[in-house]
Design a protein around this motif. Structure first.
Motif, PDB file in Angstrom:
ATOM      1  N   LEU A 164       0.840  -1.196   0.000  1.00  0.00           N
ATOM      2  CA  LEU A 164       0.000   0.000   0.000  1.00  0.00           C
ATOM      3  C   LEU A 164       0.877   1.250   0.000  1.00  0.00           C
TER       4      LEU A 164
ATOM      5  N   LEU B  94      -7.986   3.470  -3.084  1.00  0.00           N
ATOM      6  CA  LEU B  94      -7.258   2.514  -2.262  1.00  0.00           C
ATOM      7  C   LEU B  94      -8.084   2.090  -1.049  1.00  0.00           C
TER       8      LEU B  94
ATOM      9  N   ARG C  78      -6.077  -2.773  -0.144  1.00  0.00           N
ATOM     10  CA  ARG C  78      -5.796  -2.623   1.283  1.00  0.00           C
ATOM     11  C   ARG C  78      -5.135  -3.854   1.859  1.00  0.00           C
TER      12      ARG C  78
END
Lengths: 278, 320, 269, 270
Positions: free
Chosen positions: B3, B307, B314
């Protein structure tokens, strides 16, 4: 009276196309397992969707589909929705795409339970974990909290199975449930399917192109060709002594394990040529 | 890990776009044939005056130095000084910013409120008349230039019905009622035209969901089509819609500049157009840079929300 | 002149996927004699397709080396791979994807002949004659050449793909899951065709499949792959009848067999 | 239904082309000459759509305006296609750092919409047809590059490209025989839709005074003029708008129709 009674079912998509189903008749008793065999385009999946009432709206349907006393072809969308997931459920071919990628799988299974049984979330979770364990998932607590992409293909197909069985349906329709899986995974999923069907006593309509897989799960078989059922019988009888030339061809080509390597394999055309023997 | 990597990549893209766009803007105003000082002073200026202005503005330095100087100031919030009035561009921008922000903000919300239900309906009923009507209306709406839509609205609501003022603007702090009355037509015009474009994307996103296996699964466990779409479709469709929305930001802003001109609103658009007509190059350059920066920041923020929606993005964080 | 067709030493292929490293193939050694028929079996992700693509020179290894007929092809630039391209041809799994939908069948089949790389290897080969020859070899009518792929059934399309592979007169045919996208009834035809072609034209054959039965039917040597490694190899009969590793035994046991009576396979029902 | 879309698109686009051709040979009145005594006449048998604030026949100005619609559309879409398509194909086929560079460049241009580019160019060079065409064209490059790249990536992932490489087909051979024919349909659609966008953009620019200056008529600057007389002669503000909407609708319908017509997958299902 049988659980599922399909009589003279015909389905056409669009005006100019030949019928996808052409006068299909069969019936299935409670707790029995019927395998439907055929090649792509033979109408297996259309049959399954017709029983679910899930055919696209532009399909033209005639004939009778009676499931547990309900006329599927006459029910409203709301009426069908009440049956689906409760009386009849379905397991699809592609485990990679059959689950919502944005929702944890435990919630997806719990939803089905709540939708029909109105269970509260506390007991629902316990039931879901229990069901996930029953379909052979190790560490069901962890699986329930996972998103689909965090699981393997075999795990996802077990989750689909759990979704299909959580409301103890009368009929489970499986559409090529193991075709997308590796052989070793296929073997364990099939064994588990046998176990849970035994345990729940649900009937099963099992669709596959693979004769061997069908013979592992079912006791009755129907062979489909070009939208018709050309032969039905018990697994033992039909595979040992196929009557229709097409079935004879299918059975002969499917026995790859019994031919001598390198020898010419029998092909369907040795037995059946479209338009010649019909 | 993953991420953070994605966020860093996105920030990198943002930085590259910002630097690249600033170079492009600078090249157009400074490096293309056509002298800045000459442009500012006009054709009648004496060579001496031009030379003097060149020295004053630092135009005699190498281009790279000039660019770095300018971009450095931009990064600290200094977008330059108007040659004509001597005002800082920022001081010209700020009082007009509110007008454009109201217009862009309300229109963005308005277009979503129109487009999402309409797009869902068009997808769900795509084979019956309701869906075809929605799609055809959107197709027509897309063909209407936003300024013509504004003119037609003025004709109907200001000239004919006399319900709303034809143009002009009153600040919110001065008279909220009048503020709203002056903003209604511009906002509705821009919303409707933007919605027409958005409906197609919304429809496509939901049609995609309708063809997904998980939608079929949801139907097979007993959801009705509408509830299955709301329950399992909304989130999935929004993943692809967020990307579209990021791209829509700049088109709404462009639309706002045009609409400001139709309704005579004193926003950034009118500032720009006045500066163009006066050939006030430094104001144009500063304002355009400011707008590009705003668009890039908003698109980046919209992209980050992507996201958050998609667990596949995630997940890596949770797994580690 | 070397006696071997292919030799691979410590072949490793790693990919970078979204910041993570995936080892598709790990230190694989392999030797293949001319005329051999090798089957490579494994489940998805075992590295079997990666291995054959490295052998065919369609991908380059992260480390390790490949020789074809004694020549090191590992780092050979594309323009000097003509001999490899004409001698090694591939057939892919799904003929819907392996045939360009916008080319006529004749153009698809003769495409290898038009390659500048292959021209030195194919001196004196007439395109029309060769086209007729290979169409006949795969049992397709000559008028097929003027039609487009979508006008054919799945089995026929796979024949077209095989015809294309035969066109440059290769020595090795690599078939990657050649029948797994096909219907059962067509599968047998394509397997028969492959058997006949290999025997009739003296080809070497490498077959990649997840299906042990397909590989057993076509090949005399067998390699079992798992997680990027070859974990077992040997003559087909030996591996099939006396598997040395547990994994191979499990693979064999998992093959679904037709159960015509209760107790034949002794499973749960 | 889908066929009807295509036909409607062809007809509407045909009308614009026809108007352009007609304007080359015949116009009812001189579209540039000011006639003070004939100001703001309503539609009638002589002036079919009336006259504008300068006493000029509106229909003649509309005909002449059609020329600049086609001109700006062709030049700007052509510019975008000629630059964008090769870049997109290159990015998709080469991959790696080349792909990154091309895509970042396209991001940069994307950050500057046509309107802002036109404003910059107009403030440097003065507004003209050329600055409008260049800014619309440059701003459209990323769209073409992206569509070409996406299509190329799809083709490159197909096994027939692998098969071609396995039989020694060169890089150019793959581009020419496999990539180009397979992405041509989507590019045709993109060109048609891009044309519609260009018409809208040109109209907006000339409405704002950032394109072709008066007295030369464009549908956009005619609307700007008409707006001054909106209380006395509102119909004047209808005709050019209708013309723009019709042209845009035509190219959009043509694009959609082409998309469905050229997609073989869609032709197979009922």
């Amino acid at each position: 009276m049988s659980l599922l009674d399909v009589c003279d079912l015909s389905v056409t998509f669009g005006r100019r196309h030949r019928p996808a189903l052409d006068g299909v008749c069969f019936s299935l008793d409670a707790g029995c397992r019927l395998g439907v065999i055929g090649e792509s385009g033979s109408g297996k999946t259309v049959t399954a969707l017709a029983v679910m009432g899930l055919l696209p709206e532009y399909a033209r349907v005639s004939g009778k589909v009676e499931l547990a006393g309900h006329q599927i072809t006459h029910l409203s969308e709301a009426g069908l929705a009440r049956l689906r997931g409760d009386v009849v459920t379905m397991v699809f071919q592609e485990p990679m795409t059959a689950l919502d990628p944005t929702m944890r799988v435990g919630r997806q299974v719990a939803e089905v339970l709540r939708l029909h049984a109105g269970t509260e979330s506390g007991p629902a979770r316990a039931a879901v974990i229990n069901m996930l364990g029953e379909v052979g998932l190790e560490d069901p607590e962890r699986v329930a909290d996972a998103y689909p992409h965090q699981l393997s293909g075999g795990q996802r197909q077990r989750v689909s199975l759990a979704m299909a069985l959580i409301n103890a349906p009368d009929l489970v329709i499986c559409d090529e449930p193991t075709t997308a899986l590796d052989v070793t995974v296929q073997a364990t999923v099939l064994a588990k399917l046998n176990d849970v069907l035994d345990a729940s006593g649900a009937a099963c309509l099992f669709i596959s192109h693979d004769l061997a897989v069908v013979s592992q799960v079912c006791d009755q078989v129907a062979v489909m060709l070009d939208g018709r059922i050309v032969e039905t019988g018990s697994v033992a009888e039909l595979f040992a002594r196929p009557q229709h030339p097409y079935t004879q061809g299918l059975v002969a080509t499917a026995r790859l394990d019994q031919t001598i390597p390198g020898q010419r394999l029998p092909v369907v055309e040795d037995f059946y040529r479209p338009g010649v023997s019909r | 890990m993953q991420l953070a990597g994605r966020i860093l990549t996105r920030l990198g893209v943002f930085a590259i776009s910002l630097v690249g766009a600033s170079v492009l803007i600078f090249v157009i105003t400074h490096a293309l044939p056509g002298d800045v000082a000459q442009t500012l002073l006009g054709d009648q200026a004496t060579p001496e005056a031009v030379a003097q202005l060149r020295a004053e503005l630092g135009l005699d330095r190498p281009l790279v130095v000039q660019y770095l100087d300018w971009f450095g100031h931009v990064l600290t919030g200094d977008f330059g000084v108007s040659h004509l009035s001597g005002d800082a561009v920022v001081s010209l921008l700020l009082p007009r910013l509110a007008v454009t922000m109201w217009l862009v903000g309300f229109s963005m919300i308005g277009s979503l409120l129109l487009a999402i239900p309409a797009g869902m309906l068009a997808a769900l009923k795509r084979r019956s008349w309701q869906g075809i009507v929605v799609s055809a209306t959107a197709q027509l709406g897309m063909a209407i230039p936003v300024f013509w839509g504004g003119i037609l609205a003025v004709m109907v609501f200001a000239v004919w019905l006399r319900w709303l003022p034809a143009n002009g603007y009153v600040p919110l702090t001065q008279n909220p009622g009048s503020w709203a009355a002056h903003l209604v037509m511009p906002v509705v015009t821009l919303s409707v035209v933007q919605a027409a474009v958005l409906i197609r994307y919304v429809r496509a996103a939901f049609v995609e969901v309708l063809n997904e296996d998980y939608y079929r699964t949801a139907r097979s466990v007993g959801w009705t089509p509408m509830r299955a779409l709301l329950r399992h479709g909304l989130r999935n469709a929004s993943i692809s819609l967020v990307t579209v929305l990021g791209l829509q930001v700049s088109s709404v802003l462009v639309g706002a500049i045009v609409v400001e001109s139709v309704f005579n609103l004193p926003g950034l658009g009118s500032l720009l157009l006045t500066a163009v007509s006066q050939r006030d190059l430094l104001v144009v350059q500063g304002t355009v840079m400011f707008l590009v920066l705003a668009v890039l920041v908003i698109s980046a923020v919209v992209d980050f929300s992507y996201l958050l929606i998609d667990p596949r993005q995630r997940a890596a964080r949770e797994a580690r | 002149m070397s006696e071997e067709l292919f030799r691979a030493e410590k072949l490793t292929r790693r990919y970078h996927n979204a910041g993570r490293e995936v080892v598709a193939l790990s230190e694989v050694d392999l030797q293949l004699a001319p005329g051999a028929r090798l089957g490579i079996v494994g489940e998805s992700g075992s590295g079997k397709s990666t291995l054959v693509r490295l052998l065919a020179g369609l991908d380059r290894p992260t480390s390790g080396r490949v020789w074809f007929k004694g020549a090191d092809i590992t780092a050979l630039p594309e323009r000097r791979r003509g001999f490899l391209r004409s001698s090694v041809q591939m057939v892919f799994q799904d003929p819907r994807s392996s045939l360009n939908p916008r080319m006529r069948v004749g153009d698809i089949i003769t495409e290898p002949l038009r390659s500048r790389l292959l021209r030195p290897q194919l001196v004196g080969v007439d395109h029309r004659t060769r086209l007729t020859e290979v169409l006949a070899a795969v049992d397709l009518d000559a008028d097929a050449a003027d039609r487009y792929p979508h006008e054919f059934s799945g089995g026929q399309r796979q024949r077209i793909a095989i015809a294309r592979a035969l066109a440059p007169k290769p020595e090795v045919l690599i078939a990657d899951e050649p029948v797994s996208a096909l219907d059962v009834s067509v599968r047998a035809q394509v397997l028969n065709l492959l058997t006949d072609l290999v025997a009739g034209q003296g080809l070497s054959l490498i077959v990649v499949s997840h299906d042990l039965l397909v590989v057993r039917h076509l090949c005399d040597e067998l390699a079992v792959m798992r997680a990027g490694r070859i974990i077992e190899s040997g003559p087909t009969d030996q591996v099939y009848l006396q598997p040395k590793t547990e994994y191979t035994a499990a693979l064999l046991a998992a093959i679904p067999r037709i159960r015509t009576g209760p107790g034949e396979t002794g499973d749960s029902r | 239904m889908k066929r009807a879309q295509l036909i409607a698109g062809v007809v509407l686009v045909g009308v614009v082309v026809l108007a352009t051709v007609v304007s080359l040979f015949w116009m009812p009145f001189d579209p540039l000459r000011v006639v003070p005594g004939q100001r703001l006449l309503p539609p009638g048998p002589v002036h079919w759509l009336g006259t504008d604030g300068f006493g000029i026949d509106i229909f003649s100005r509309l005909l002449l305006g059609a020329r600049s619609v086609l001109l700006v559309g062709i030049i700007s879409v052509g510019l975008a296609a000629v630059v964008g398509i090769p870049l997109g194909m290159l990015a998709g086929q080469a991959g790696g750092w080349i792909d990154d560079v091309v895509m970042r460049l396209s991001d940069v241009v994307y950050a500057l919409p046509a309107l802002l580019l036109a404003i910059l160019l107009a403030s440097v060079f003065g507004a003209s047809t050329v600055t409008a065409m260049v800014s619309i064209g440059v701003a459209t490059i990323p769209a073409f590059a992206r569509v070409a790249r996406a299509g190329t990536l799809q083709v490159m992932a197909a096994d027939y490209v692998l098969a071609a490489r396995a039989s020694g087909t060169s890089w150019w051979g793959v581009a020419w025989r496999h990539v180009a024919p397979n992405i041509a349909p989507v590019l045709g659609v993109q060109a048609s839709v891009g044309f519609a966008m260009a018409i809208l953009a040109e109209a907006a620019l000339s409405y704002l005074g950032l394109a072709t200056p008066r007295p030369n008529p464009t549908w956009g600057n005619m609307l700007r003029d008409a707006q001054d007389y909106i209380f006395v002669a509102p119909l004047q503000a209808v005709w050019p708008g209708l013309a723009i909407a019709m042209a845009v609708l035509g190219f959009n319908l043509l694009g959609d129709g082409l998309r469905d017509y050229l997609d073989p997958r869609l032709r197979e299902v009922p």
